[in-house]
Enzyme design. Structure first.
Site, PDB file in Angstrom:
ATOM      1  N   CYS A  32       1.432  -7.996  -3.140  1.00 49.13           N
ATOM      2  CA  CYS A  32       1.081  -6.763  -3.860  1.00 49.13           C
ATOM      3  C   CYS A  32       2.299  -6.362  -4.699  1.00 49.13           C
ATOM      4  CB  CYS A  32       0.637  -5.662  -2.895  1.00 49.13           C
ATOM      5  SG  CYS A  32       1.872  -5.186  -1.681  1.00 49.13           S
ATOM      6  N   ASP A  49      -4.433   0.321  -4.757  1.00 45.51           N
ATOM      7  CA  ASP A  49      -3.127   0.711  -4.229  1.00 45.51           C
ATOM      8  C   ASP A  49      -3.226   2.105  -3.590  1.00 45.51           C
ATOM      9  OD1 ASP A  49      -0.535   1.307  -3.751  1.00 45.51           O
ATOM     10  OD2 ASP A  49       0.164   1.012  -5.812  1.00 45.51           O
ATOM     11  N   CYS A  90       2.604  -1.677   1.467  1.00 47.19           N
ATOM     12  CA  CYS A  90       1.288  -1.111   1.829  1.00 47.19           C
ATOM     13  C   CYS A  90       0.245  -2.208   2.028  1.00 47.19           C
ATOM     14  CB  CYS A  90       0.809  -0.130   0.758  1.00 47.19           C
ATOM     15  SG  CYS A  90       1.878   1.308   0.557  1.00 47.19           S
ATOM     16  N   ARG A  91      -0.218  -2.835   0.921  1.00 40.70           N
ATOM     17  CA  ARG A  91      -1.367  -3.729   1.007  1.00 40.70           C
ATOM     18  C   ARG A  91      -1.042  -5.116   1.560  1.00 40.70           C
ATOM     19  NH1 ARG A  91      -2.807  -3.082  -5.139  1.00 40.70           N
ATOM     20  NH2 ARG A  91      -0.541  -2.792  -5.116  1.00 40.70           N
ATOM     21  N   SER A  92      -0.018  -5.782   1.004  1.00 39.26           N
ATOM     22  CA  SER A  92       0.195  -7.172   1.429  1.00 39.26           C
ATOM     23  C   SER A  92       0.679  -7.299   2.877  1.00 39.26           C
ATOM     24  CB  SER A  92       1.108  -7.927   0.456  1.00 39.26           C
ATOM     25  OG  SER A  92       2.365  -7.328   0.320  1.00 39.26           O
ATOM     26  N   ASN A 105       5.090  -4.579  -1.551  1.00 40.55           N
ATOM     27  CA  ASN A 105       5.146  -5.261  -0.245  1.00 40.55           C
ATOM     28  C   ASN A 105       5.409  -4.287   0.904  1.00 40.55           C
ATOM     29  OD1 ASN A 105       7.131  -7.900   1.371  1.00 40.55           O
ATOM     30  ND2 ASN A 105       4.965  -7.514   1.516  1.00 40.55           N
TER      31      ASN A 105
HETATM   32  P1  4NP Z   1       1.908  -1.817  -2.388  1.00 36.83           P
HETATM   33  O1  4NP Z   1       1.978  -0.260  -2.752  1.00 36.83           O
HETATM   34  O2  4NP Z   1       2.051  -2.557  -3.703  1.00 36.83           O
HETATM   35  O3  4NP Z   1       0.546  -1.984  -1.799  1.00 36.83           O
HETATM   36  O4  4NP Z   1       3.029  -2.096  -1.420  1.00 36.83           O
HETATM   37  C1  4NP Z   1       3.044   0.317  -3.456  1.00 36.83           C
HETATM   38  C2  4NP Z   1       4.199   0.669  -2.797  1.00 36.83           C
HETATM   39  C3  4NP Z   1       5.232   1.268  -3.506  1.00 36.83           C
HETATM   40  C4  4NP Z   1       5.088   1.507  -4.843  1.00 36.83           C
HETATM   41  C5  4NP Z   1       3.934   1.135  -5.508  1.00 36.83           C
HETATM   42  C6  4NP Z   1       2.903   0.539  -4.808  1.00 36.83           C
HETATM   43  N1  4NP Z   1       6.140   2.147  -5.572  1.00 36.83           N
HETATM   44  O5  4NP Z   1       5.943   2.427  -6.769  1.00 36.83           O
HETATM   45  O6  4NP Z   1       7.201   2.404  -5.012  1.00 36.83           O
END
Ligand code: 4NP
Length: 163
Positions: A10, A126, A15-17, A13
């Protein structure tokens, strides 16, 4: 039995992955005929070394999957040769991965919700900027995709190159 190596990706790294990694690892332990090695990474460097978001940890813990020991890392060029599958959570992640994919790399690079032409389970939204509910939606979406993905891996000849 051939080990199938999967990298879930994602943006951050956190939340989703990491959630996708935990769900796939849990699915692999339930399918004796499947030898899966799973890791996760982000296309961005914002959160390198951090634990998953506490909301992802909680959403997964609610279904008995512990992802708290994971640590965020960024995708690297070697991943494209090491892994058999690199599965992106959304179309932006996929585009970012395509931009850094070395020529002639080994991995099958796809969107997780569309790992095959006949599969259309969509992008995993997200949940980072939303409320906890979004993390439950994310988990349930990832569980649906993972079930189908694992069934696909089990249905093909694992020794063949047309995984
Ligand atoms: P992820 O979610 O891609 O599912 O881990 C996010 C986590 C942090 C951020 C964006 C998306 N950020 O902008 O910090």
């Amino acid at each position: 039995m051939k080990t199938i190596k999967v990298l879930t990706v994602c943006l951050g790294n956190i939340c989703r992955s990491p959630a996708a990694q935990g769900i796939l690892q849990a699915a692999a332990t339930q399918h004796k005929g499947l030898d899966l090695q799973v890791d996760s990474a982000g296309t961005a460097a914002y959160h390198i070394g951090k634990s998953p978001d506490p909301r992802s940890i909680r959403a997964l813990s609610d279904v008995g999957v512990n992802i708290s020991a994971q640590q965020a890392r960024q995708v690297k060029a070697e991943d494209f040769d090491y892994f058999d599958w690199i599965v992106a959570m959304d179309a932006d992640n996929l585009a970012n991965l395509k931009a850094i994919q070395p020529a002639h790399s080994h991995a099958k690079l796809v969107m997780f919700g569309a790992y095959h032409t006949s599969v259309a389970l969509g992008e995993v939204q997200d949940p980072y900027y939303g409320e906890y509910d979004g993390f439950v939606v994310m988990r349930e979406h990832l569980q649906r995709i993972s079930e189908r993905f694992v069934a696909h891996l089990m249905s093909v000849d694992q020794e063949s190159s047309c995984l």
